[in-house]
Structures are given as C-alpha cells and as structure tokens.
Design a protein around this motif. Structure first.
Motif, PDB file in Angstrom:
ATOM      1  N   GLY B  34      21.249   1.314  -1.246  1.00  0.00           N
ATOM      2  CA  GLY B  34      21.164  -0.285  -1.362  1.00  0.00           C
ATOM      3  C   GLY B  34      19.938  -0.611  -1.785  1.00  0.00           C
ATOM      4  N   ASN B  35      18.862   0.041  -2.356  1.00  0.00           N
ATOM      5  CA  ASN B  35      17.580  -0.472  -2.812  1.00  0.00           C
ATOM      6  C   ASN B  35      17.637  -0.636  -4.371  1.00  0.00           C
ATOM      7  N   THR B  36      17.088  -1.671  -5.092  1.00  0.00           N
ATOM      8  CA  THR B  36      16.942  -1.898  -6.555  1.00  0.00           C
ATOM      9  C   THR B  36      15.600  -1.691  -6.951  1.00  0.00           C
ATOM     10  N   HIS B  37      15.517  -0.636  -7.571  1.00  0.00           N
ATOM     11  CA  HIS B  37      14.100  -0.225  -8.273  1.00  0.00           C
ATOM     12  C   HIS B  37      13.896  -0.931  -9.455  1.00  0.00           C
ATOM     13  N   VAL B  38      13.557  -2.256  -9.764  1.00  0.00           N
ATOM     14  CA  VAL B  38      13.390  -2.905 -10.933  1.00  0.00           C
ATOM     15  C   VAL B  38      11.660  -3.526 -10.825  1.00  0.00           C
ATOM     16  N   SER B  39      10.979  -2.979 -11.621  1.00  0.00           N
ATOM     17  CA  SER B  39       9.565  -3.460 -11.428  1.00  0.00           C
ATOM     18  C   SER B  39       9.191  -4.401 -12.847  1.00  0.00           C
ATOM     19  N   TRP B  40       8.245  -5.107 -12.922  1.00  0.00           N
ATOM     20  CA  TRP B  40       7.793  -5.909 -13.973  1.00  0.00           C
ATOM     21  C   TRP B  40       6.349  -5.530 -14.234  1.00  0.00           C
ATOM     22  N   PHE B  41       5.828  -5.392 -15.663  1.00  0.00           N
ATOM     23  CA  PHE B  41       4.532  -5.219 -16.054  1.00  0.00           C
ATOM     24  C   PHE B  41       3.965  -6.065 -17.213  1.00  0.00           C
ATOM     25  N   PRO B  49      -1.120  -1.361 -19.418  1.00  0.00           N
ATOM     26  CA  PRO B  49      -0.113  -2.148 -18.540  1.00  0.00           C
ATOM     27  C   PRO B  49      -0.589  -2.165 -17.069  1.00  0.00           C
ATOM     28  N   ARG B  50      -0.339  -3.385 -16.396  1.00  0.00           N
ATOM     29  CA  ARG B  50      -0.746  -3.545 -14.951  1.00  0.00           C
ATOM     30  C   ARG B  50       0.779  -3.860 -14.409  1.00  0.00           C
ATOM     31  N   ARG B  51       0.993  -3.217 -13.290  1.00  0.00           N
ATOM     32  CA  ARG B  51       2.132  -3.904 -12.545  1.00  0.00           C
ATOM     33  C   ARG B  51       2.210  -5.132 -11.884  1.00  0.00           C
ATOM     34  N   LEU B  52       2.970  -5.803 -12.044  1.00  0.00           N
ATOM     35  CA  LEU B  52       3.230  -7.135 -11.176  1.00  0.00           C
ATOM     36  C   LEU B  52       4.144  -7.396 -10.004  1.00  0.00           C
ATOM     37  N   TYR B  54       7.344  -5.107  -7.992  1.00  0.00           N
ATOM     38  CA  TYR B  54       8.171  -3.879  -7.627  1.00  0.00           C
ATOM     39  C   TYR B  54       9.114  -4.306  -6.893  1.00  0.00           C
ATOM     40  N   LYS B  55      10.480  -3.376  -6.843  1.00  0.00           N
ATOM     41  CA  LYS B  55      11.687  -3.776  -6.132  1.00  0.00           C
ATOM     42  C   LYS B  55      12.084  -4.948  -6.224  1.00  0.00           C
ATOM     43  N   VAL B  56      12.288  -5.713  -7.457  1.00  0.00           N
ATOM     44  CA  VAL B  56      12.730  -6.930  -7.860  1.00  0.00           C
ATOM     45  C   VAL B  56      11.891  -8.012  -7.689  1.00  0.00           C
ATOM     46  N   SER B  57      11.189  -7.972  -6.372  1.00  0.00           N
ATOM     47  CA  SER B  57      10.594  -9.347  -6.104  1.00  0.00           C
ATOM     48  C   SER B  57       9.387  -9.278  -5.216  1.00  0.00           C
ATOM     49  N   ASN B  58       8.858  -8.072  -4.962  1.00  0.00           N
ATOM     50  CA  ASN B  58       7.649  -7.894  -4.370  1.00  0.00           C
ATOM     51  C   ASN B  58       6.628  -7.984  -5.374  1.00  0.00           C
ATOM     52  N   ARG B  59       5.437  -9.003  -4.799  1.00  0.00           N
ATOM     53  CA  ARG B  59       4.396  -8.904  -5.957  1.00  0.00           C
ATOM     54  C   ARG B  59       3.257  -7.977  -5.285  1.00  0.00           C
ATOM     55  N   ASP B  60       2.658  -7.303  -6.475  1.00  0.00           N
ATOM     56  CA  ASP B  60       1.514  -6.455  -6.077  1.00  0.00           C
ATOM     57  C   ASP B  60       0.237  -7.230  -5.500  1.00  0.00           C
ATOM     58  N   SER B  61      -0.672  -6.488  -4.842  1.00  0.00           N
ATOM     59  CA  SER B  61      -1.698  -7.036  -4.366  1.00  0.00           C
ATOM     60  C   SER B  61      -2.584  -7.618  -5.515  1.00  0.00           C
ATOM     61  N   GLY B  62      -3.175  -9.063  -5.250  1.00  0.00           N
ATOM     62  CA  GLY B  62      -4.002  -9.475  -6.366  1.00  0.00           C
ATOM     63  C   GLY B  62      -3.062 -10.322  -7.326  1.00  0.00           C
ATOM     64  N   PRO B  64      -1.133 -13.256  -8.721  1.00  0.00           N
ATOM     65  CA  PRO B  64      -0.967 -14.752  -8.340  1.00  0.00           C
ATOM     66  C   PRO B  64       0.418 -14.963  -7.967  1.00  0.00           C
ATOM     67  N   ASP B  65       0.717 -15.858  -6.836  1.00  0.00           N
ATOM     68  CA  ASP B  65       2.179 -16.305  -6.586  1.00  0.00           C
ATOM     69  C   ASP B  65       2.876 -17.132  -7.550  1.00  0.00           C
ATOM     70  N   ARG B  66       1.926 -17.360  -8.816  1.00  0.00           N
ATOM     71  CA  ARG B  66       2.732 -18.129  -9.916  1.00  0.00           C
ATOM     72  C   ARG B  66       3.802 -17.150 -10.362  1.00  0.00           C
ATOM     73  N   PHE B  67       3.823 -15.910 -10.097  1.00  0.00           N
ATOM     74  CA  PHE B  67       4.637 -14.725 -10.689  1.00  0.00           C
ATOM     75  C   PHE B  67       5.530 -14.635  -9.689  1.00  0.00           C
ATOM     76  N   SER B  68       7.030 -14.565 -10.058  1.00  0.00           N
ATOM     77  CA  SER B  68       8.001 -14.327  -9.100  1.00  0.00           C
ATOM     78  C   SER B  68       9.214 -13.620  -9.857  1.00  0.00           C
ATOM     79  N   GLY B  69       9.698 -12.658  -8.882  1.00  0.00           N
ATOM     80  CA  GLY B  69      10.732 -11.902  -9.614  1.00  0.00           C
ATOM     81  C   GLY B  69      11.921 -12.183  -8.813  1.00  0.00           C
TER      82      GLY B  69
END
Lengths: 117, 113
Positions: B34-41, B49-52, B54-62, B64-69
């Motif tokens: 039931g997991n969806t492994h989509v990341s954005w870089f 590249p820097r990951r922004l 992971y798992k569709v909508s989880n923001r990496d540390s640091g 900004p909350d301007r980014f959303s998946g």
C-alpha cells in the motif's frame, strides 16, 4: 552528517576503462543500498546501477550491462563502479547516491567522465 | 518497465506566483504493502540533484513548506507556492516502487519570466 564524495573521473578513449570511487561517511555504510546515476551533457538522470546490503543484490541498466561492475568495500565505506569497454555515449557526470526506502536521499557532487578519441 | 512522463518540459513563472509540475507513470505506483514510492528532486545549474519530497508528499528536512507533493496511483504533482529566484532549475520525479528498474521522469525546467 552524510557525505558522499566521488572520484576517478577523467578523459578516456573509446574501448578504454575507468574506475569510479565514492567514499561515504556519516552513516552506517554496510546497512544501505548504494547506487550510481549518470547525466549526459544537457540530458536527464539515469540510474545505471545499484548494490544491496548483500553484495549478491546488484542491478545494471541495459545500457551498461556486461560492461560496468559495481562493488563495495565496507572496511573503506566505499562503493565503486568499474567501467570497461567505454563508449562515446557513456560521457556523463556520474553521481553516487544512497538508496534508502526506495528513494535516493543523499547524493555526491558528481565526477565527469569523458569518452573521446 | 515503468515510464515516468513529466509535463511541461519548460515552465516560465513569475516571482511570487505558484507553479505545478505533473508526473504520470505508465502503471500504478502503489506497491503490495500500500506504499507509493514517488520522490521529487531539484537540480540547480551546475549542482547535483537534491531530494525535496519522498513517498509522494513527505518533505525532506530543510525543504521550505512552499513545496508540496500530491497524487496517487499514476498521477502525481509537485507544487511550488510563491516561487522564489532560488527555485529555478530542473525538477525530476522518480519512482521507487517497481524494482529492479527504478526510473526518473525526463525533467521540467523552471525559469523566471
């Protein structure tokens, strides 16, 4: 903090060989998958190889299968990419990245490989 | 093999406005757990590249909350609210659901108008 530092890139003639290294620090290296991703000039990203916690777990993209070999040395916290029979189309920046929970969470700065006569 | 198709290829945006990037997969990215492994870089010019996200909508540390998946199944979106100058560069989606071949989208270049 997690650090990945690639080295070993350079200019090589077609059909030549090169060995890339990636030195890892800041995490338990032996507990993670490691990968190599490349980016040809002006192009996108291509994951070409990864190696699992068990060294028997290895993947190669069709574009490099049979020519490239990935390996690790846990004592040196390092992952390697042996590249043989290089082609002009292998010219790219090569990045190593940690592969964690099906994502690439940390990347190195990259090393440039140029294949040209 | 899972193909990840991003659109648009290029996205001119005005500073302070929002931007959305689409990523569509050729098959569902939900795994058997039931997991969806989509990341954005995000890749700035001359940088790795820097990951922004992971798992569709989880923001990496640091990040900004301007980014959303968001998204599910085969359709995913990266939204940048209130675009800033530092947001220029190329954005890539990535699927880690279907092994062994893990794949990137072709990239979307964001530039300031």
């Amino acid at each position: 903090q997690v650090q990945l530092v690639e080295s070993g890139g350079g200019l090589v003639k077609p059909e030549g060989s090169l060995r890339l290294s990636c030195a890892a620090s800041g995490f338990s290296f032996s507990d993670h998958f490691m990968s190599w991703i490349r980016q040809a000039p002006g192009k996108g990203l291509e994951l070409i190889s990864y190696i699992g916690i068990s060294p028997n777990t290895k993947y190669y993209a069709d574009s490099v299968k049979g020519r490239f070999t990935i390996s690790t040395d846990n004592a040196k916290n390092s992952v390697y990419l042996q590249m043989d029979s290089l082609r002009v189309e292998d010219t790219a920046v090569y990045y190593c990245a940690r592969l964690t929970f099906s994502s690439l969470d940390y990347w190195g700065q990259g090393t440039l490989v140029t294949v040209s006569s | 093999d899972v193909v990840m198709t991003q659109s648009p290829l290029s996205l001119p945006v005005t500073l302070g406005q929002s931007a959305s990037i689409s990523c569509r997969s050729s098959q569902s990215l939900v795994n058997s757990y039931g997991n969806t492994h989509v990341s954005w870089f995000h890749q700035r010019p001359g940088q790795s590249p820097r990951r922004l996200i992971y798992k569709v909508s989880n923001r990496d540390s640091g990040v900004p909350d301007r980014f959303s998946g968001s998204g599910s199944g085969t359709d995913f979106t990266l939204k940048i609210s209130r675009v800033e100058a530092e947001d220029v560069g190329v954005y890539y989606c990535f699927q880690g659901t279907h092994w062994p071949q893990l794949t990137f989208g072709g990239g979307t270049r964001v530039e300031i108008k």
